[in-house]
Design a protein around this motif. Structure first.
Motif, PDB file in Angstrom:
ATOM      1  N   LEU A 275      66.071  44.403  50.503  1.00 55.25           N
ATOM      2  CA  LEU A 275      65.001  44.695  49.519  1.00 55.25           C
ATOM      3  C   LEU A 275      64.579  45.419  49.272  1.00 55.25           C
ATOM      4  N   TYR A 276      64.239  46.720  49.753  1.00 59.76           N
ATOM      5  CA  TYR A 276      63.352  47.747  50.379  1.00 59.76           C
ATOM      6  C   TYR A 276      63.946  48.218  49.124  1.00 59.76           C
ATOM      7  N   GLU A 277      64.920  48.251  48.269  1.00 54.59           N
ATOM      8  CA  GLU A 277      65.607  49.294  47.241  1.00 54.59           C
ATOM      9  C   GLU A 277      65.588  48.224  45.905  1.00 54.59           C
ATOM     10  N   TYR A 278      65.496  46.768  46.447  1.00 47.84           N
ATOM     11  CA  TYR A 278      65.787  46.404  45.093  1.00 47.84           C
ATOM     12  C   TYR A 278      63.815  46.317  44.388  1.00 47.84           C
ATOM     13  N   LEU A 279      63.326  46.003  45.630  1.00 53.84           N
ATOM     14  CA  LEU A 279      61.523  45.973  45.184  1.00 53.84           C
ATOM     15  C   LEU A 279      61.262  47.075  44.636  1.00 53.84           C
ATOM     16  N   ARG A 280      62.167  48.360  45.196  1.00 58.66           N
ATOM     17  CA  ARG A 280      60.914  49.421  44.313  1.00 58.66           C
ATOM     18  C   ARG A 280      60.215  49.597  43.565  1.00 58.66           C
ATOM     19  N   HIS A 281      60.200  49.038  42.636  1.00 58.90           N
ATOM     20  CA  HIS A 281      59.303  48.875  41.353  1.00 58.90           C
ATOM     21  C   HIS A 281      58.862  47.634  41.146  1.00 58.90           C
ATOM     22  N   LYS A 282      58.639  46.679  42.008  1.00 58.56           N
ATOM     23  CA  LYS A 282      57.903  45.311  41.697  1.00 58.56           C
ATOM     24  C   LYS A 282      56.401  44.789  42.702  1.00 58.56           C
ATOM     25  N   THR A 283      56.438  43.991  41.949  1.00 58.76           N
ATOM     26  CA  THR A 283      55.443  43.420  43.309  1.00 58.76           C
ATOM     27  C   THR A 283      55.478  42.489  44.138  1.00 58.76           C
ATOM     28  N   ALA A 284      55.278  43.025  45.207  1.00 58.86           N
ATOM     29  CA  ALA A 284      55.606  41.852  46.785  1.00 58.86           C
ATOM     30  C   ALA A 284      54.685  41.002  47.941  1.00 58.86           C
ATOM     31  N   ILE A 285      55.100  40.209  48.142  1.00 59.46           N
ATOM     32  CA  ILE A 285      54.644  39.410  49.058  1.00 59.46           C
ATOM     33  C   ILE A 285      55.223  39.465  49.785  1.00 59.46           C
ATOM     34  N   ILE A 286      55.586  39.527  51.056  1.00 59.88           N
ATOM     35  CA  ILE A 286      56.697  38.984  52.666  1.00 59.88           C
ATOM     36  C   ILE A 286      55.393  38.472  53.459  1.00 59.88           C
ATOM     37  N   ILE A 287      55.579  37.210  52.931  1.00 62.54           N
ATOM     38  CA  ILE A 287      54.720  36.416  54.188  1.00 62.54           C
ATOM     39  C   ILE A 287      55.492  35.891  55.304  1.00 62.54           C
ATOM     40  N   THR A 288      55.132  36.265  57.364  1.00 66.31           N
ATOM     41  CA  THR A 288      56.603  36.154  57.510  1.00 66.31           C
ATOM     42  C   THR A 288      55.078  36.248  59.736  1.00 66.31           C
ATOM     43  N   HIS A 289      55.905  36.123  60.107  1.00 64.50           N
ATOM     44  CA  HIS A 289      55.852  35.845  61.247  1.00 64.50           C
ATOM     45  C   HIS A 289      56.209  36.772  62.565  1.00 64.50           C
ATOM     46  N   ARG A 290      56.646  37.680  61.844  1.00 65.11           N
ATOM     47  CA  ARG A 290      57.196  38.968  61.769  1.00 65.11           C
ATOM     48  C   ARG A 290      57.017  40.306  61.582  1.00 65.11           C
ATOM     49  N   ILE A 291      57.597  41.249  62.592  1.00 62.61           N
ATOM     50  CA  ILE A 291      56.238  42.875  61.779  1.00 62.61           C
ATOM     51  C   ILE A 291      57.648  43.658  61.691  1.00 62.61           C
ATOM     52  N   PHE A 292      58.159  43.452  60.369  1.00 65.54           N
ATOM     53  CA  PHE A 292      58.899  44.890  59.718  1.00 65.54           C
ATOM     54  C   PHE A 292      58.494  45.787  60.160  1.00 65.54           C
ATOM     55  N   SER A 293      59.160  46.703  60.755  1.00 66.33           N
ATOM     56  CA  SER A 293      59.024  48.082  61.509  1.00 66.33           C
ATOM     57  C   SER A 293      59.596  48.798  60.115  1.00 66.33           C
ATOM     58  N   LEU A 294      60.594  48.392  59.982  1.00 70.97           N
ATOM     59  CA  LEU A 294      61.667  49.598  59.084  1.00 70.97           C
ATOM     60  C   LEU A 294      61.127  49.055  57.601  1.00 70.97           C
ATOM     61  N   PHE A 295      60.208  47.948  57.641  1.00 65.79           N
ATOM     62  CA  PHE A 295      59.700  47.891  55.607  1.00 65.79           C
ATOM     63  C   PHE A 295      58.317  48.939  55.062  1.00 65.79           C
ATOM     64  N   GLU A 296      58.423  49.392  54.410  1.00 68.02           N
ATOM     65  CA  GLU A 296      57.092  50.093  54.497  1.00 68.02           C
ATOM     66  C   GLU A 296      55.950  49.236  53.377  1.00 68.02           C
ATOM     67  N   PHE A 297      55.471  48.626  54.337  1.00 69.19           N
ATOM     68  CA  PHE A 297      54.253  48.211  52.956  1.00 69.19           C
ATOM     69  C   PHE A 297      53.147  48.996  52.831  1.00 69.19           C
TER      70      PHE A 297
END
Length: 600
Positions: free
Chosen positions: A533-555
């Motif tokens: 997803l990180y590669e796919y969303l590089r030039h896109k706007t993304a809102i990720i609703i979650t109950h867990r923290i994705f520490s590997l994803f640079e928000f």
């Protein structure tokens, strides 16, 4: 009939079929009316020639007379047969026009109802049961079809036949006509009231059958729960009770039906007897001929079905009117979420802004967001974290305009979404919901649902990005052509979620919303998906609703919601430095614990 007036537009639409049907009905009746007239002439001919035959029976003219008379009878017989065939042929044409017309109207009406379902907003579906929605497009439309088809056809046939036959009978003998028709109105009234009883009992049986079906369906769907709680006997007893009620109602209806037909035959028989008795007296007095009497007996039998159908048609009209009233009320509902008159079609770049948004769910009265503000720039990645009921999913619903806020504005690229065309808006946003819904179709078609024209290679690429391609290729014999069953019953929870993600990625918009769509995925697969997803969303706007923290994803931004408001926001490092709610959740997650309230 005021409710059924809504169907007049369909009669106008199919006016040529309707008018041809009426013409064929009239022609069919005319040919059938000729038959008793021919029978009268045969009887009169027999009566007139009996004396003549007696005079020539001992002479050489006997053979010639018999031959000529036989030819005349054969001519009448063949004529009656021809009229019967012509009547049957035009009756066939009558059904081919009127009944087929009713099927066209049924088709149009079902499409109209279905299109209305498509227009209505989400709140409507939350306020109505699925069974009630299904009954409108099946049971109600079916009853209406019985009115526009069989009821119209039989009513037309009854009216035309009554007019012609009664006119012909009055021409012969008004007194005999009166006595002949005397029992028939009582027959029609009896049929009407008996049909009402049958209708009432049939409605009860239909409801009970629906209940049995529901019990069976729930038992089949929840068989694992029934077995795990050892409730087989209890559910069987519950089903047995419902089945007994259905059986008793069915027996009651069968008893009514058993009395119905004999009673009708008795009243018809009385009419025939009365016709023969009164007609016989008229023949003896010389007022009518034997042929007239035979003609009247046939007329009585021909009128049996029209009178019989009066009650039946009345019952069909009653049921159709009740169903059409329900349909009219449904079709008049206006969706709350719809295009404004000046709605625009725009190309979205991905900027999102919520300004002083307050939203309360209409069906529950729960306020999900209060004075909510959020700004996202094109290409930013934003995580939304919060407890159950904090408003996370509501945020997603507002962005795709399933609801409109009571206060404030939701803007995309600086334009209020209420000023955008709904189709254009939703075509440019990928929404992956928390509750995955898969169709009973192939895996490829479930992914392709976002873009029906996509080729299989594009579908496989989306599946690869969602980390589901390997599962599909190795665990399913037919690969992407595997039919997954109703609601994806053959798949695990994680597989369902990844297919849903692949569907969202295949759409390839500039704005994506993921609503807690990795809750059923294991940690290893989650890490793989996050990397893709990180590669796919590089030039896109993304809102990720979650109950867990994705520490590997640079928000670019992480917001923490509580009771419909933002209580913390910033980057991962900024929120950890606050040593607040986010930091506490992160510490628990790192130690292997999970906030039970957050795991929604």
């Amino acid at each position: 009939m005021k409710h059924l007036a809504a169907l007049n537009k369909y009669f106008v639409k199919y006016k040529w079929r309707f008018l041809l049907g009426l013409l064929f009905t009239a022609v069919s009746i005319v040919f059938s009316i000729f038959q008793p007239i021919m029978v009268r002439q045969i009887f009169d001919l027999l009566e007139q020639n009996l004396n003549t035959y007696g005079l020539v029976s001992d002479t050489h003219l006997k053979g010639a007379f018999r031959g000529d008379f036989t030819k005349v009878l054969a001519f009448y017989g063949l004529t009656i047969l021809a009229f019967a065939l012509l009547s049957g042929f035009f009756m066939f044409l009558q059904r081919q026009t009127l009944i087929v017309m009713s099927r066209f109207i049924e088709y149009d009406l079902k499409n109209e109802v279905y299109e209305q379902y498509q227009r209505l907003d989400l709140n409507f579906f939350k306020m109505h049961r699925t069974g009630d929605l299904m009954s409108r497009i099946t049971e109600d439309v079916s009853r209406v079809r019985m009115y526009v088809g069989p009821a119209v056809m039989y009513a037309t046939r009854t009216v035309i036949m009554l007019i012609i036959i009664v006119y012909l009978m009055l021409e012969v003998n008004p007194l005999l006509t009166l006595y002949t028709l005397l029992p028939l109105p009582f027959l029609a009234v009896t049929i009407y009231y008996v049909n009402r009883i049958i209708h009432r009992k049939s409605e009860r049986i239909q409801a009970q059958l629906s209940g049995i079906t529901t019990i069976a369906q729930e038992s089949y769907s929840g068989i694992r729960v029934i077995k795990s709680y050892v409730q087989e006997d209890a559910t069987a007893e519950y089903f047995d009770k419902a089945s007994n009620e259905y059986r008793e109602s069915s027996i009651s209806l069968a008893k009514t039906d058993a009395l119905y037909q004999p009673t009708m035959q008795l009243m018809i028989g009385l009419s025939v007897i009365l016709t023969i008795f009164i007609g016989g007296l008229q023949v003896m007095r010389g007022n009518i001929t034997v042929g007239n009497l035979a003609e009247f007996v046939i007329y009585v039998n021909m009128l049996t079905f029209p009178f019989f159908s009066i009650g039946w048609v009345a019952s069909m009209v009653q049921r159709a009117a009740a169903s059409q009233q329900r349909l009219n009320e449904f079709l008049e509902i206006q969706p709350e979420i719809k295009d404004s008159p000046d709605a625009q079609t725009v190309v979205l770049k991905g900027a999102v802004r919520l300004e002083n948004v307050t939203f309360t769910y209409p069906h529950t009265g729960i306020t999900a967001l209060k004075n909510f503000n959020l700004a996202i720039q094109p290409g930013q990645k934003v995580a939304v974290i919060g407890r159950t009921g904090s408003g996370k999913s509501t945020l997603a619903q507002l962005l795709i305009r399933m609801y409109d806020p009571q206060e404030g504005r939701v803007e995309l690229d600086g334009l209020d979404i209420r000023g955008m065309k709904l189709q254009s808006l939703r075509e440019q946003i990928s929404y992956v919901p928390q509750d995955v819904f898969l169709f009973s179709d192939t895996i490829a078609n479930n992914i392709r649902f976002a873009r029906p024209e996509a080729d299989i290679e594009t579908v496989k690429r989306a599946a690869r990005q969602a980390s589901i391609e390997k599962d599909i290729s190795t665990q399913f014999r037919e690969g992407f052509e595997t039919v997954i069953g109703e609601r994806g019953v053959t798949l695990s929870g994680g597989q369902k979620q990844r297919i849903s993600i692949a569907r969202g990625l295949l759409k390839d918009p500039n704005l994506l919303v993921f609503d807690d769509c990795l809750s059923a995925v294991d940690a290893k697969t989650e890490k793989e998906i996050i990397g893709n997803l990180y590669e796919y969303l590089r030039h896109k706007t993304a809102i990720i609703i979650t109950h867990r923290i994705f520490s590997l994803f640079e928000f670019d931004k992480i917001i923490v919601l509580d009771e419909g408001a933002i209580v913390e926001q910033g980057t991962h490092e900024e929120l950890l430095s606050l040593n607040g709610y986010y930091a506490t959740l992160y510490a628990r997650q790192q130690s292997g614990e999970e906030d039970p309230v957050m795991a929604s």
